[in-house]
Design a protein around this motif. Structure first.
Motif, short mmCIF file in Angstrom:
data_model
loop_
_atom_site.label_atom_id
_atom_site.label_comp_id
_atom_site.label_asym_id
_atom_site.label_seq_id
_atom_site.Cartn_x
_atom_site.Cartn_y
_atom_site.Cartn_z
N LEU A 105 0.83 -1.21 0.00
CA LEU A 105 0.00 0.00 0.00
C LEU A 105 0.87 1.26 0.00
O LEU A 105 0.65 2.18 -0.81
CB LEU A 105 -0.93 0.00 1.22
N ASN A 143 2.67 1.64 -3.35
CA ASN A 143 1.77 2.12 -4.39
C ASN A 143 1.46 3.61 -4.22
O ASN A 143 1.35 4.34 -5.20
CB ASN A 143 0.48 1.31 -4.40
N TRP A 144 1.32 4.04 -2.99
CA TRP A 144 1.09 5.47 -2.75
C TRP A 144 2.30 6.29 -3.18
O TRP A 144 2.17 7.33 -3.82
CB TRP A 144 0.82 5.73 -1.27
#
Length: 122
Positions: free
Chosen positions: A63, A66-67
């Motif tokens: 996560l 990806n950010w």
């Protein structure tokens, strides 16, 4: 009498300086021995277990990666550059802009660097 006191004071100061030099050399020698011991432990280790652990945190890491490499990371990198540009203009220096560019680049490329370091094999 004055000369004798001056000579004694000079001898004491010279002895003190010699002792201080010996203590510095002893500390340096101890530090070098400790460094050599730690380096030897690293050099003679047989296996590397980096990146071979369990998978509890994979979802969080994915996560955040990806950010950082997605649109949020690009937005934050652009904000770093804009803030650095404004700081550079206010201070009449390009260093603020350079720091902003470096921070943006670091944010965007950090996941790739972390993956390369942690999953390294021999």
């Amino acid at each position: 009498m004055k000369k004798l006191l001056m000579i004694q004071a000079r001898i004491v100061l010279n002895a003190k300086a010699m002792l201080m030099a010996l203590f510095k050399k002893a500390r340096l020698t101890k530090a070098l021995i400790a460094f050599a011991a730690v380096a030897g432990l690293f050099l003679f280790s047989s296996e590397s277990f980096a990146g071979t652990g369990s998978t509890e945190f994979n979802a969080v890491y994915t996560l955040l990666t990806n950010w950082m490499q997605g649109s949020l990371g690009k937005l934050i990198a652009a904000a770093f550059i804009v803030v650095g540009l404004i700081a550079g203009v206010l201070r009449n220096s390009l260093m603020g802009f350079a720091v902003g560019v470096a921070a943006g680049l670091g944010l965007f490329t950090a996941p790739g660097i972390i993956n390369a370091v942690v999953t390294a094999t021999w």
